[in-house]
Design a protein around this motif. Structure first.
Motif, PDB file in Angstrom:
ATOM      1  N   GLN A 211      44.726  16.891  39.480  1.00 46.79           N
ATOM      2  CA  GLN A 211      45.106  18.251  39.829  1.00 46.79           C
ATOM      3  C   GLN A 211      43.933  19.209  39.640  1.00 46.79           C
ATOM      4  O   GLN A 211      43.177  19.088  38.667  1.00 46.79           O
ATOM      5  N   TRP A 212      43.804  20.142  40.580  1.00 47.91           N
ATOM      6  CA  TRP A 212      42.930  21.307  40.428  1.00 47.91           C
ATOM      7  C   TRP A 212      43.817  22.526  40.308  1.00 47.91           C
ATOM      8  O   TRP A 212      44.689  22.753  41.162  1.00 47.91           O
ATOM      9  N   LEU A 213      43.640  23.327  39.256  1.00 44.31           N
ATOM     10  CA  LEU A 213      44.468  24.503  39.010  1.00 44.31           C
ATOM     11  C   LEU A 213      43.569  25.731  38.905  1.00 44.31           C
ATOM     12  O   LEU A 213      42.587  25.730  38.164  1.00 44.31           O
ATOM     13  N   THR A 214      43.895  26.779  39.656  1.00 44.90           N
ATOM     14  CA  THR A 214      43.140  28.029  39.575  1.00 44.90           C
ATOM     15  C   THR A 214      44.101  29.187  39.322  1.00 44.90           C
ATOM     16  O   THR A 214      45.246  29.170  39.784  1.00 44.90           O
ATOM     17  N   ASN A 215      43.627  30.174  38.581  1.00 46.24           N
ATOM     18  CA  ASN A 215      44.501  31.291  38.237  1.00 46.24           C
ATOM     19  C   ASN A 215      43.679  32.562  38.022  1.00 46.24           C
ATOM     20  O   ASN A 215      42.596  32.531  37.430  1.00 46.24           O
ATOM     21  N   PHE A 216      44.206  33.662  38.516  1.00 47.14           N
ATOM     22  CA  PHE A 216      43.604  34.975  38.305  1.00 47.14           C
ATOM     23  C   PHE A 216      44.651  35.907  37.714  1.00 47.14           C
ATOM     24  O   PHE A 216      45.773  36.000  38.224  1.00 47.14           O
ATOM     25  N   LYS A 217      44.291  36.592  36.614  1.00 43.47           N
ATOM     26  CA  LYS A 217      45.214  37.521  35.969  1.00 43.47           C
ATOM     27  C   LYS A 217      44.537  38.867  35.763  1.00 43.47           C
ATOM     28  O   LYS A 217      43.332  38.935  35.490  1.00 43.47           O
ATOM     29  N   ALA A 218      45.337  39.917  35.878  1.00 46.08           N
ATOM     30  CA  ALA A 218      44.866  41.271  35.606  1.00 46.08           C
ATOM     31  C   ALA A 218      45.903  41.976  34.742  1.00 46.08           C
ATOM     32  O   ALA A 218      47.098  41.888  35.009  1.00 46.08           O
ATOM     33  N   LYS A 219      45.440  42.649  33.693  1.00 45.81           N
ATOM     34  CA  LYS A 219      46.301  43.432  32.811  1.00 45.81           C
ATOM     35  C   LYS A 219      45.694  44.828  32.695  1.00 45.81           C
ATOM     36  O   LYS A 219      44.594  44.987  32.175  1.00 45.81           O
ATOM     37  N   MET A 220      46.433  45.827  33.170  1.00 39.70           N
ATOM     38  CA  MET A 220      45.877  47.165  33.222  1.00 39.70           C
ATOM     39  C   MET A 220      46.804  48.162  32.530  1.00 39.70           C
ATOM     40  O   MET A 220      47.891  48.456  33.039  1.00 39.70           O
ATOM     41  N   PRO A 221      46.409  48.686  31.352  1.00 34.45           N
ATOM     42  CA  PRO A 221      47.192  49.762  30.732  1.00 34.45           C
ATOM     43  C   PRO A 221      47.121  51.019  31.612  1.00 34.45           C
ATOM     44  O   PRO A 221      46.037  51.449  32.002  1.00 34.45           O
ATOM     45  N   VAL A 222      48.276  51.589  31.926  1.00 34.60           N
ATOM     46  CA  VAL A 222      48.304  52.802  32.747  1.00 34.60           C
ATOM     47  C   VAL A 222      48.650  54.034  31.913  1.00 34.60           C
ATOM     48  O   VAL A 222      48.482  55.156  32.373  1.00 34.60           O
ATOM     49  N   SER A 223      49.161  53.821  30.696  1.00 40.37           N
ATOM     50  CA  SER A 223      49.435  54.903  29.755  1.00 40.37           C
ATOM     51  C   SER A 223      49.595  54.289  28.373  1.00 40.37           C
ATOM     52  O   SER A 223      49.428  53.075  28.200  1.00 40.37           O
ATOM     53  N   LYS A 224      49.936  55.085  27.384  1.00 35.65           N
ATOM     54  CA  LYS A 224      50.122  54.564  26.043  1.00 35.65           C
ATOM     55  C   LYS A 224      51.328  53.636  25.948  1.00 35.65           C
ATOM     56  O   LYS A 224      51.401  52.798  25.047  1.00 35.65           O
ATOM     57  N   LYS A 225      52.271  53.767  26.890  1.00 34.14           N
ATOM     58  CA  LYS A 225      53.511  52.993  26.796  1.00 34.14           C
ATOM     59  C   LYS A 225      53.691  51.976  27.908  1.00 34.14           C
ATOM     60  O   LYS A 225      54.580  51.123  27.822  1.00 34.14           O
ATOM     61  N   TRP A 226      52.872  52.025  28.947  1.00 35.12           N
ATOM     62  CA  TRP A 226      53.101  51.156  30.103  1.00 35.12           C
ATOM     63  C   TRP A 226      51.856  50.334  30.430  1.00 35.12           C
ATOM     64  O   TRP A 226      50.731  50.846  30.381  1.00 35.12           O
ATOM     65  N   ILE A 227      52.086  49.062  30.762  1.00 37.77           N
ATOM     66  CA  ILE A 227      51.031  48.155  31.208  1.00 37.77           C
ATOM     67  C   ILE A 227      51.526  47.442  32.465  1.00 37.77           C
ATOM     68  O   ILE A 227      52.671  46.971  32.523  1.00 37.77           O
ATOM     69  N   LEU A 228      50.673  47.357  33.477  1.00 33.86           N
ATOM     70  CA  LEU A 228      50.976  46.617  34.691  1.00 33.86           C
ATOM     71  C   LEU A 228      50.108  45.366  34.746  1.00 33.86           C
ATOM     72  O   LEU A 228      48.956  45.376  34.308  1.00 33.86           O
ATOM     73  N   GLY A 229      50.678  44.289  35.275  1.00 33.25           N
ATOM     74  CA  GLY A 229      49.944  43.032  35.356  1.00 33.25           C
ATOM     75  C   GLY A 229      50.093  42.369  36.709  1.00 33.25           C
ATOM     76  O   GLY A 229      51.052  42.616  37.449  1.00 33.25           O
ATOM     77  N   LEU A 230      49.122  41.530  37.035  1.00 35.21           N
ATOM     78  CA  LEU A 230      49.129  40.757  38.274  1.00 35.21           C
ATOM     79  C   LEU A 230      48.696  39.339  37.947  1.00 35.21           C
ATOM     80  O   LEU A 230      47.776  39.122  37.157  1.00 35.21           O
ATOM     81  N   ASP A 231      49.378  38.352  38.553  1.00 37.65           N
ATOM     82  CA  ASP A 231      49.084  36.938  38.305  1.00 37.65           C
ATOM     83  C   ASP A 231      49.094  36.208  39.640  1.00 37.65           C
ATOM     84  O   ASP A 231      50.117  36.184  40.331  1.00 37.65           O
ATOM     85  N   LEU A 232      47.951  35.627  40.025  1.00 40.66           N
ATOM     86  CA  LEU A 232      47.822  34.884  41.276  1.00 40.66           C
ATOM     87  C   LEU A 232      47.265  33.501  40.972  1.00 40.66           C
ATOM     88  O   LEU A 232      46.394  33.355  40.108  1.00 40.66           O
ATOM     89  N   GLY A 233      47.748  32.485  41.692  1.00 41.34           N
ATOM     90  CA  GLY A 233      47.248  31.147  41.442  1.00 41.34           C
ATOM     91  C   GLY A 233      47.414  30.222  42.624  1.00 41.34           C
ATOM     92  O   GLY A 233      48.299  30.419  43.474  1.00 41.34           O
ATOM     93  N   TYR A 234      46.539  29.218  42.674  1.00 42.59           N
ATOM     94  CA  TYR A 234      46.652  28.146  43.663  1.00 42.59           C
ATOM     95  C   TYR A 234      46.358  26.823  42.968  1.00 42.59           C
ATOM     96  O   TYR A 234      45.369  26.708  42.227  1.00 42.59           O
ATOM     97  N   ASP A 235      47.224  25.837  43.206  1.00 45.13           N
ATOM     98  CA  ASP A 235      47.059  24.507  42.616  1.00 45.13           C
ATOM     99  C   ASP A 235      47.071  23.455  43.714  1.00 45.13           C
ATOM    100  O   ASP A 235      47.892  23.513  44.639  1.00 45.13           O
TER     101      ASP A 235
END
Length: 294
Positions: free
Chosen positions: A57-81
């Motif tokens: 198996q080849w596994l690839t993954n990209f993640k992003a974690k971005m705080p937008v304020s003191k109380k909120w965080i948005l995230g993105l998760d992309l992958g191909y295997d």
């Protein structure tokens, strides 16, 4: 150990948890992570007809974690295997399994709400396409959502509960799970090292920080991989337990190399709609992951 379909990389990091529960991210917080892994799983007899399976198996993954304020965080998760299933029969002829190359595309977003320094609430919709070359990608859609609530104690320990609702290919599953990180002392901690999703719950791992650059882990998890092998909802599902040993080396502040030795046991292959179940012989495996933060 991310044998995705089997074990799952990358690891849940202290840094990621810190970004959720502290008033602001630490100074060395890196919002983006890219990982690539190579997994090899040994030969195993499947069923009683002499069929043999070997997996790469080849596994690839990209993640992003971005705080937008003191109380909120948005995230993105992309992958191909890319999963290579190499089938053999005792006579060297083709087996009854016509599928070998599996493609899996994964995407997810996450919304994290942190009302104070002790509580974290997360909502994460997921989308996945998993199919063999013998099937049509458009018929291989799976979707779901993962929700959790995590409490951070004054001691720094984390403990929470969650549930994943997964509308997989021709099957709906609801998976409850625990989310935790328990710091035993400065060197040892206990956590669930894998992301919760279509491949299963997070498992459990005991980790030891030997030096600032070297970390070792011992863990176990139940893994599930379901994919379309032919149109009209013809699916294959591999369900198994995996134990692993991990050694991680922090090459630079932004690059971590991890090596895994694993043992796959109590495996089962289910074919639908025939409702056929075949046992999978226990076998060993190994994986190598490179993770880049920036």
């Amino acid at each position: 150990m991310n044998y995705h379909s089997v074990v799952k990389l990358p690891l849940i990091s202290t840094l990621l948890f810190s970004s959720y529960v502290e008033a602001k991210p630490p100074a060395d917080f890196a919002p983006f992570t890219f990982s690539v892994s190579r997994v090899t799983i040994g030969n195993a007899d499947v069923g009683n007809d002499g069929n043999e399976l070997q997996r790469d198996q080849w596994l690839t993954n990209f993640k992003a974690k971005m705080p937008v304020s003191k109380k909120w965080i948005l995230g993105l998760d992309l992958g191909y295997d890319q999963l290579d299933y190499d089938w053999k029969s005792p006579s060297g002829q083709e087996t009854d399994y016509a599928w070998d190359d599996i493609h899996r595309f994964r995407a997810g977003v996450s919304v994290v709400y942190r009302p104070d320094e002790h509580w974290i609430f997360m909502l994460s919709p997921r989308l996945q396409y998993a199919y063999a070359d013998t099937a049509t990608a458009s018929e291989a859609q799976s979707y779901g959502v993962v929700v959790s609530a995590i409490h951070r104690f004054s001691s720094g320990h984390l403990f929470g509960v969650g549930v994943a609702y997964l509308n997989d290919i021709d099957e709906v599953r609801t998976v409850p799970y625990l989310a935790f990180r328990w710091q035993i002392n400065d060197a040892w901690y206990l956590s669930n090292p894998f992301s919760v999703g279509f491949s299963g719950p997070g498992g459990i791992e005991l980790s030891y920080l030997a030096t600032p650059d070297w970390e070792f882990g011992l863990g176990v998890s139940k893994r599930t991989s379901r994919f379309l092998i032919a149109d009209n909802e013809n699916t294959a599902e591999i369900d198994e337990w995996v134990s692993h040993l991990r050694a991680s080396w922090k090459w630079t502040p932004k690059i971590t190399i991890s090596a895994f030795a694993g043992y796959f046991f109590s495996g089962e292959l289910e074919l639908n709609p025939e409702d056929t179940n075949e046992t999978i012989e226990n076998q060993g495996g190994a994986a190598l992951e490179a993770r880049f933060s920036f």
